[in-house]
Write a protein that holds these residues in place. Sequence first.
Motif: not given
Lengths: 274, 364
Positions: A163, A166-167, A171, A173, A176, A179-180, B80, B105, B109
């Motif tokens: 997670e 991803s951040l 990306e 929340k 995330t 997508r995750v 982010n 990835y 985005k």
Amino acid sequence: MMSAKPPRSLFTYALVYLIFLYAPVILLPLFAFNDSAIIALPLSGFTLHWFGLLWETRALHEALYNSVLIAVITAIGSTTLGIFAARAAARYEFPGKRSILGFIMVPLVLPEIIIGVALIVVLIQLGMSLSAWTVIIGHVLICTPFSIAILQSAFNNMDRSLEEASLDLGENKLGTFFRVIVPLVTPGIISSLLISFTISLDEFIIAFFLTGTDVTLPVYIWGQLRFPARLPAIMALGFLMVTLSFLLLVAAEYFRRRANRLTGVRKNSNGGIF
Amino acid sequence: MTKQHEREPIINIQNVEKHYGSVTALDGVSIKIEAGEFFSLLGPSGCGKTTLLRIISGFDNPSVGTVFIGGADMTDVPPNERPTNMVFQSYAIFPHLNVADNVGYGLKKQKLPKEEIDRRVDDALKLVDLEGYGPRESHALSGGQRQRVALARALIMKPKVLLLDEPLSALDKKLRETMQSELRKLQRTVGITFVLVTHDQEEALTMSDRIAVMFDGRIAQIDSPEGLYRRPISRRVASFIGVMNFIPATVIENTNKILSLNIKSLGQLDIKTSSALKKSEVITVGIRPEMLTILYNKSDTSEYSFNASIENASYYGDMTYYEVFIEDTDIKATVSMRNTAGRPVLEIGSKARVGWGKDSITIL
Ligand SMILES: Nc1ncnc2c1ncn2[C@@H]1O[C@H](COP(=O)(O)OP(=O)(O)O)[C@@H](O)[C@H]1O
Ligand SMILES: [Mg+2]
């Protein structure tokens, strides 16, 4: 480490145990396809007549419809509750977490007849009349622990840094989550849906207590047992239900293992019910 | 020519503290990291390195203090939206995506056109020597490959700063050594500031421009690898970076920037210093094993020397490490000798003369 070979006596014991467990189930297809109204050996010939009879029985179709409806709603209900509980247990620390989770699991070991009696008392006190909905309440109660057990392994095994990665890659929340988190726990969710669906479909005692006029399949079968002439058709029905349950459970296990593989667990050691 | 203005540091950590309940993970940490530097945070496990990295990346907030990146206050900037990217200790490769989708990835985005994403993913994979690996499933990768994917996935975002949390600790020794030099080369190629967390002093020494040594949530010393090795400011730093022999000494006199010392059982010497040590103060001097030399022949000379008995000898092929007792004392010292042609490994229990020079002494 090498695993030691089990002694021969243990092997024999396991074999006898399995025969004892499955012999009655194997009798089901035997008589389901047997061309005789009497359930007795020797077999007298092959027929699909009993399955045809199932096709023509209207009351059975209603029971099937009730059962599937109840099972679908139960599966969605217990899985939704399971998702909330599993996510909370995996991500947050709160006082009494262990005991709360422990209490949620208790219905796993309570006799169903006790749950059935207790529920009927409470529901009638609340002024609810018995229907498919009361059965659903009972089934959600007994299915939720299974859902939590399955989903907890899916959520717990998920590395938190996924997670965060991803951040870290820009990306947000919500993105995330879709997508995750969702792709990684979807196999667990499917597994939970299948298991609770199967449990609900096969469950008799609670359904027997809580069903009003909306008879479920197992309750219908129970009612039919009074008529010896219908026994072969019940055998055929039983054969279909066992086969379906078996296929559903295999599918559920497949998805549970897939969830574990996705979340990086090699052995099927964590949670689950197999 | 006028002296150039001092450049604004890319990362400026000001007096950061982090408390977890009663645990103090970071205690008054201030660091300035220059753009383009390979900077390492080095310290034993539990000293707060990961916590500091997570504060830079935004996954944790400092209890006290401020982090600036590129001059901007990061206090209210979520991870982010920070110009940093991280290579996680576990690599955190998305198991449900193949290599190309992992690497792309972050670009996805940004809603870039597919052709551009594909091109940049290919470039990033080429950069980390994984050309053609795009369609591979990520769970079939080896540890070294996973690490490269994690690197590519972070570098493709063109961050101002790349953060690496013990990126090599999961690899075996051979691969680790290869990756050390590759990472260093990669950093020179891309010119991005790297901040590396490690507990391995050798790794920090071989890769970094500068190193911050941390103990118990505090910065003990920030210096170049050579500076740390040659001029450690404390006994603790000295023994964390390489091996150091410690010998007690007494100050005889400190006048006109000349320090006269009486080093226990090694004798008296004068060295140039700017320290403010006072007469009769008891201090510790340090000397590295490679600065001590066994004088094999009677005719061998050295600025200073002492007699010793060999307590232990560890043979490493190219080097032999001797543990010796300085004669008539209980002071143990380590001497390292290169195994050049014709030089025997001395027997345990035998006597030897050990030479040294006063320039190799470090005052602690
Ligand atoms: N989330 C947390 N909760 C409580 N204590 C923590 C937490 N994270 C880190 N710590 C403590 O902070 C200290 C520093 O940890 P860490 O930054 O992980 O050290 P390092 O990366 O140098 O090994 C340790 O004592 C650790 O136990
Ligand atoms: Mg760490």
